[in-house]
Design an enzyme around this catalytic site. Sequence first.
Site, PDB file in Angstrom:
ATOM      1  N   PHE A  90      32.395 -10.146  65.053  1.00 23.07           N
ATOM      2  CA  PHE A  90      33.642 -10.909  64.913  1.00 23.07           C
ATOM      3  C   PHE A  90      34.805 -10.331  65.722  1.00 23.07           C
ATOM      4  CE2 PHE A  90      31.222 -12.210  61.178  1.00 23.07           C
ATOM      5  CZ  PHE A  90      31.370 -13.584  61.210  1.00 23.07           C
ATOM      6  N   HIS A 136      30.443 -19.941  56.744  1.00 26.09           N
ATOM      7  CA  HIS A 136      30.833 -19.207  57.955  1.00 26.09           C
ATOM      8  C   HIS A 136      32.245 -19.626  58.357  1.00 26.09           C
ATOM      9  CE1 HIS A 136      30.772 -17.769  62.118  1.00 26.09           C
ATOM     10  NE2 HIS A 136      29.778 -16.988  61.741  1.00 26.09           N
TER      11      HIS A 136
END
Length: 226
Positions: free
Chosen positions: A82, A192
């Site tokens: 991320f 998500h």
Amino acid sequence: MAHINPIINDTWQKALQQEFEKPYFTDIKHFLQNEKKQGKTIYPPSELIFNAFNSTPFDKVKVVILGQDPYHGQGQAHGLSFSVPEGIKLPSSLRNVYAEIERDLGLTMPKKSGNLSKWAAQGVLLLNATLTVEAKQANSHKTIGWQFFTDAVIQQLSDLKMGVVFLLWGNFAKKKAALIDGSKHHILTAGHPSFFSVKYFTGCAHFSATNTLLEQQNLAPINWQL
């Protein structure tokens, strides 16, 4: 690509030694060697493939945030799920993570920095299930063997540690719950944070929940502020 030979923190070297000696790991090395010989661009750079492990030693892991594979745009991937290096535009998933931290904790997150190294330094393992990717080809290395390696990482954390908080976002990550002993560890799941499923992520409050679980173990909470 001999230089994929894992330059990896000693605590991880010890925990994963058997994996490095298995045939699939040799296959990964050969695959990456051949791809580079063909002139293909692979992310992240070789020296950052194991950045998550070098940033968060095995004995320091308190939290795991599991991603699927590295960003495939130029300059984005640096071995932490991320996360992007300083100066790189925030990906949409990370913007949504920041928005949830602001909603959950009342913090003001940066608009331009997506570098999550400060989390890693506090014991947040930012692990991608696949550790490499071909440029502009999302998920292109999902079948080259990394899944065996990172499944072993999750298994070792589950077997050898206690009280780790696993944040599993999206269906891919949720499947990894089968590798984790839920009687010893904490598993938090949500959608998500990508554009397509963020409505199932928003409101999960995983950041405050993580800190509550750590404090219940007399462990220092994570300072999510960047």
